[in-house]
Design an enzyme around this catalytic site. Structure first.
Site, mmCIF file in Angstrom:
data_model
loop_
_atom_site.group_PDB
_atom_site.id
_atom_site.type_symbol
_atom_site.label_atom_id
_atom_site.label_comp_id
_atom_site.label_asym_id
_atom_site.label_seq_id
_atom_site.Cartn_x
_atom_site.Cartn_y
_atom_site.Cartn_z
ATOM 1 C CE1 TYR A 149 99.760 19.624 -66.967
ATOM 2 C CE2 TYR A 149 98.482 18.486 -68.622
ATOM 3 C CZ TYR A 149 98.810 18.696 -67.301
ATOM 4 O OH TYR A 149 98.184 17.960 -66.320
ATOM 5 C CE LYS A 198 92.129 26.938 -55.349
ATOM 6 N NZ LYS A 198 91.245 26.376 -54.315
ATOM 7 C CG ASP A 230 89.077 23.804 -54.236
ATOM 8 O OD1 ASP A 230 88.358 24.387 -55.079
ATOM 9 O OD2 ASP A 230 89.600 24.404 -53.284
ATOM 10 C CG ASP A 254 95.832 15.488 -67.323
ATOM 11 O OD1 ASP A 254 95.306 14.394 -67.558
ATOM 12 O OD2 ASP A 254 97.065 15.652 -67.251
ATOM 13 C CG ASP A 258 93.081 10.439 -65.433
ATOM 14 O OD1 ASP A 258 92.676 10.520 -66.609
ATOM 15 O OD2 ASP A 258 94.226 10.056 -65.142
#
Ligand code: NAD
Length: 372
Positions: A149, A198, A230, A254, A258
């Site tokens: 970001y 990852k 994942d 992020d 959620d």
């Protein structure tokens, strides 16, 4: 007990923002004022324009002067920013850019999001009761001012088509400081830290993993495990009870937070804190500006009210006052009061509840504030 509490003066920067932002912040302010009255504190507020409202007024999602107000406050309480009206603006003029600049300007690198199921709302979880019964109580510690970001963003023409690039990079020191928050947080809880990355694909993740393992011997009381992002996304719905503290980079955090909020019932219930190296923190619910329900007085203000409680606990060192808010929220849920998003889907269960609006929910929590 109440008599021992020292009266304090605190200045809070209030960012109402867009969409449901002003409605939910108004409820949190009401509750903060109630707590101030109960414990003899003085909270003063400085209104800050950020997001779409700041673009409309100042052609800038976060004017320097507004950032300065935040930096001069004891802490910042934010509703939410964004909305369809500003979606076609260029990237650096969008409401969300104000939020990124605020986080970076305040140096708040650690975002702390609890995922905890309220027993009164267990039936609102989309997970099977057999999974929920095992318990959901974990925290996601998300790195907030690095990673993709904050890397370079570029869109260019190449061979007759557009090509877009976003850079994801982390330095060892950026990883180390958030890693330490992860270990410290786990140390105060059930002492289990899961580092999510990852590393089978990304260099930045391999560095992340190496730094976490370099830190681990300094925290021998904390059990460190690694998980690929994942797999983590699957495990959160398969068996969330396995998690105590998850530490991860900005974008993974992020998305996972959620997902974690949904399994606890509603995104409207979850608060968050963002802290750096000073006590001045940024507190906000994890949801967005919900333009679909803005102005209807039906939004759930509890995530924002609980964010205000986190502010009292973590930035103002007021644990009794924070407990007081959390107890009032629990009491109001016990009374069966529910905003639309947390009404049970089952008609028999719903019949036992009372549907209330946003301001009514704020009022009920205010009325139920009491010292222990
Ligand atoms: P959202 O979180 O605003 O809404 C998702 C869904 O959840 C909607 O159906 C909404 O009605 C519901 N919802 C959210 N908060 C609720 C609440 N308190 N009570 C009841 N229901 C609630 O996400 P979105 O729709 O993807 O984004 C809307 C806007 O918010 C976009 O402009 C986005 O960029 C922005 N956004 C801002 C922040 C922030 O300010 N921190 C975070 C995320 C998204």
């Amino acid at each position: 007990m109440g008599g021992k509490i020292k009266a304090m003066d605190k200045k809070i920067a209030l960012i109402r923002g867009d969409g449901i932002g002003p409605e939910i912040v108004a409820q949190a302010k009401k509750v903060l004022d109630g707590v101030a009255g109960l414990y003899n504190h003085k909270f003063s507020y400085d209104d800050v324009d950020m997001g779409g409202i700041a673009i409309d007024k100042w052609q800038d999602p976060l004017p320097e002067e507004m950032l300065k107000k935040c930096l001069e406050s004891d802490s910042v309480l934010l509703g939410a920013v964004g909305g369809n009206k500003w979606n076609s603006m260029p990237g650096d003029k969008r409401p969300e850019r104000g939020l990124l600049r605020l986080r970076a300007g305040m140096g708040v690198y650690s975002n702390n999001r609890p995922a905890k199921i309220w027993p009164q709302l267990a039936s609102a979880s989309p997970l099977r009761p057999s999974i929920v019964e095992k318990g959901i109580d974990f925290i996601i510690v998300r790195e907030l001012i690095g990673g993709i970001y904050f890397g370079a963003h570029r869109t260019e023409e190449e061979y007759g088509q557009k090509k877009a690039t976003d850079i994801l990079s982390y330095t060892e020191s950026e990883i180390e400081r958030i890693g330490r928050i992860g270990f410290e947080t786990a140390r105060k809880r059930r002492k289990k830290l899961c580092s999510v990355e990852k590393s089978n694909v990304l260099d930045s993740s391999r560095l992340w993993k190496a730094v976490m393992h370099r830190l681990a011997p300094e925290y021998p009381d904390v059990e460190l495990s690694d998980m690929l992002v994942d797999n983590c996304a699957m495990q959160i719905v398969k068996d969330p009870s396995q998690f105590d503290v998850i530490v991860t980079e900005n974008m993974f955090g992020d998305i996972l937070s959620d997902e974690a909020s949904m399994i606890t019932g509603s995104i409207g219930m979850i608060p968050s804190s963002s802290l750096g190296s000073t006590s001045c923190g940024l507190y906000e619910p994890i949801h967005g500006s919900a333009p679909d329900i803005a102005g209807m007085d039906i939004a759930n203000p509890i995530g924002t009210i609980l964010s205000a409680a986190m502010m009292l606990r973590f930035s103002f060192d007021m644990p009794a006052e924070a407990d007081c808010i959390e107890r009032a929220v629990s009491d109001v849920l016990d009374m069966g009061c529910r905003t639309a998003d947390i009404m049970p889907a089952d008609p028999d269960e719903a019949a036992k509840c009372r549907k209330v609006g946003c301001s009514q929910m704020g009022e009920l929590i205010l009325e139920n504030l009491r010292k222990d």
